[in-house]
Design a protein around this motif. Structure first.
Motif, PDB file in Angstrom:
ATOM      1  N   GLY A 117       0.764  -1.163   0.034  1.00  0.00           N
ATOM      2  CA  GLY A 117       0.148   0.003  -0.116  1.00  0.00           C
ATOM      3  C   GLY A 117       0.843   1.355   0.168  1.00  0.00           C
ATOM      4  N   ARG A 118       0.223   2.507   0.494  1.00  0.00           N
ATOM      5  CA  ARG A 118       1.003   3.573   0.426  1.00  0.00           C
ATOM      6  C   ARG A 118       1.167   4.363   1.919  1.00  0.00           C
ATOM      7  NH1 ARG A 118      -1.289   9.446  -2.137  1.00  0.00           N
ATOM      8  NH2 ARG A 118       0.704  10.488  -2.363  1.00  0.00           N
ATOM      9  N   LEU A 119       2.152   4.686   2.030  1.00  0.00           N
ATOM     10  CA  LEU A 119       2.566   5.351   3.378  1.00  0.00           C
ATOM     11  C   LEU A 119       3.235   6.764   3.207  1.00  0.00           C
ATOM     12  CD1 LEU A 119       3.230   5.147   6.562  1.00  0.00           C
ATOM     13  CD2 LEU A 119       5.304   3.992   6.002  1.00  0.00           C
ATOM     14  N   ARG A 120       2.736   7.630   3.659  1.00  0.00           N
ATOM     15  CA  ARG A 120       2.691   9.115   3.288  1.00  0.00           C
ATOM     16  C   ARG A 120       3.059   9.498   4.527  1.00  0.00           C
ATOM     17  NH1 ARG A 120      -0.089  14.227   1.933  1.00  0.00           N
ATOM     18  NH2 ARG A 120       1.245  15.137   0.237  1.00  0.00           N
ATOM     19  N   ILE A 121       4.415  10.294   4.668  1.00  0.00           N
ATOM     20  CA  ILE A 121       4.833  10.944   5.973  1.00  0.00           C
ATOM     21  C   ILE A 121       5.330  12.332   5.713  1.00  0.00           C
ATOM     22  CG2 ILE A 121       6.763  10.756   7.672  1.00  0.00           C
ATOM     23  CD1 ILE A 121       6.984   7.852   7.023  1.00  0.00           C
ATOM     24  N   SER A 122       4.916  13.317   6.756  1.00  0.00           N
ATOM     25  CA  SER A 122       5.653  14.654   6.743  1.00  0.00           C
ATOM     26  C   SER A 122       6.526  14.771   7.759  1.00  0.00           C
ATOM     27  CB  SER A 122       4.370  15.502   7.080  1.00  0.00           C
ATOM     28  OG  SER A 122       4.678  16.794   7.359  1.00  0.00           O
ATOM     29  N   ALA A 123       7.606  15.255   7.614  1.00  0.00           N
ATOM     30  CA  ALA A 123       8.592  15.554   8.373  1.00  0.00           C
ATOM     31  C   ALA A 123       9.433  16.979   8.313  1.00  0.00           C
ATOM     32  CB  ALA A 123       9.799  14.399   8.196  1.00  0.00           C
ATOM     33  N   PRO A 124      10.069  17.245   9.536  1.00  0.00           N
ATOM     34  CA  PRO A 124      10.636  18.578   9.457  1.00  0.00           C
ATOM     35  C   PRO A 124      11.714  18.553   8.337  1.00  0.00           C
ATOM     36  CG  PRO A 124      10.167  18.218  11.689  1.00  0.00           C
ATOM     37  CD  PRO A 124       9.951  16.792  10.871  1.00  0.00           C
ATOM     38  N   ILE A 175       5.855  13.688  11.406  1.00  0.00           N
ATOM     39  CA  ILE A 175       7.009  13.920  12.606  1.00  0.00           C
ATOM     40  C   ILE A 175       7.272  15.366  13.060  1.00  0.00           C
ATOM     41  CG2 ILE A 175       9.522  13.868  13.099  1.00  0.00           C
ATOM     42  CD1 ILE A 175       9.312  11.546  11.050  1.00  0.00           C
ATOM     43  N   ARG A 176       7.084  15.712  14.120  1.00  0.00           N
ATOM     44  CA  ARG A 176       7.090  17.085  14.665  1.00  0.00           C
ATOM     45  C   ARG A 176       8.328  17.186  15.810  1.00  0.00           C
ATOM     46  NH1 ARG A 176       0.484  18.399  15.480  1.00  0.00           N
ATOM     47  NH2 ARG A 176       0.001  18.398  13.439  1.00  0.00           N
ATOM     48  N   ILE A 177       8.624  18.360  15.853  1.00  0.00           N
ATOM     49  CA  ILE A 177       9.780  18.856  16.718  1.00  0.00           C
ATOM     50  C   ILE A 177       9.066  19.552  17.993  1.00  0.00           C
ATOM     51  CG2 ILE A 177      11.963  20.175  17.184  1.00  0.00           C
ATOM     52  CD1 ILE A 177      11.980  17.959  15.242  1.00  0.00           C
ATOM     53  N   ASN A 178       9.249  18.931  19.074  1.00  0.00           N
ATOM     54  CA  ASN A 178       8.582  19.636  20.691  1.00  0.00           C
ATOM     55  C   ASN A 178       7.061  20.004  20.199  1.00  0.00           C
ATOM     56  OD1 ASN A 178      11.204  19.562  21.460  1.00  0.00           O
ATOM     57  ND2 ASN A 178      11.609  21.497  21.103  1.00  0.00           N
TER      58      ASN A 178
END
Length: 247
Positions: free
Chosen positions: A91-98, A142-145
């Motif tokens: 399938g599809r895995l979509r990730i947002s990251a700094p 993915i987020r920072i603090n």
């Protein structure tokens, strides 16, 4: 019966309080308290007596805990057994990251993942904006603090430090050396840095010092700030992850 609320209640009961249960699950105490309250409202009985210093189960809570904890454990074991027989992930895995984390860390991780799971279409988007997983169509963010958000479930995957760095070629006026109090120094700042901000740092000797960054250049990306600091434009406050090789 709400099984999620029941599972939360059993964790609270097993660990003797909302605090220990919240630490074990890495979730806010307020969320667990709300879930237990919803379960109490659904059943029409009080399950936990909440005191100022300790909590205890009511008779109804003790009976519910004893009769359901084994069932929940069996359900979890059944789920794990079924999952172990599942086919390869696809399938599809979509990730947002700094930006910085994506460029420095995720490239190699994404490559290893793609080799290990070729049937998964992995997409990593590097961006510093605060995205919404649902509205923006992401499976993982993915987020920072990040601030606490009861609508999201999170897990800490890495810790880092922020370091005050500068090129050895940067000329710092001698008059500022050893100055007591807030020290003004030329700096490269993010466009998101508010006016008048100061940097509280700890020196190698363990002493505290406050720096007033005087904006020489403002840039929208930490990667650009990193390059400007290397060029000797000014000091910069950057994550250790980004500057460790330079140091």
């Amino acid at each position: 019966m709400n099984l999620i609320a029941l599972a939360d209640f059993n964790v609270v009961a097993a660990h003797g309080g909302f605090g220990p249960a919240a630490r074990m699950l890495d979730r806010p105490k307020a969320t667990l308290s709300r879930r237990v309250a919803e379960l109490e409202q659904e059943l029409g009985v009080r399950l936990i007596e909440r005191g100022a210093r300790r909590m205890r189960l009511t008779e109804e809570g003790r009976v519910l805990h004893e009769r359901t904890r084994g069932l929940l454990a069996e359900l979890q074991e059944a789920g794990e057994a079924v999952a172990s027989r599942a086919p390869l992930p696809s399938g599809r895995l979509r990730i947002s990251a700094p930006m910085v984390f994506a460029h420095v860390v995720l490239g190699q991780i994404a490559a290893r993942f793609a080799l290990a799971y070729p049937q998964v279409e992995l997409e990593v988007v590097a961006e510093d904006r605060l995205v919404d997983p649902v509205d923006d169509g992401y499976d993982l963010v993915i987020r920072i603090n990040p601030p606490h958000d009861e609508l999201l479930i999170g897990r800490r995957i890495q810790s880092d430090q922020r370091l005050l760095v500068a090129s050895p070629s940067l000329a710092i006026p001698a008059a500022w050396a050893g100055e007591v109090g807030v020290v003004p120094l030329p700096a490269v700042l993010s466009t998101a840095t508010p006016p008048g901000v100061t940097w509280a740092i700890q020196t190698a000797a363990g002493e505290g010092q406050e720096i007033l960054p005087l904006s020489v250049l403002r840039l929208s990306s930490l990667l650009m700030i990193h390059e400007a600091a290397l060029a000797g434009v000014g000091l910069a406050m950057l994550p250790k992850l980004l500057v460790e090789k330079d140091l």
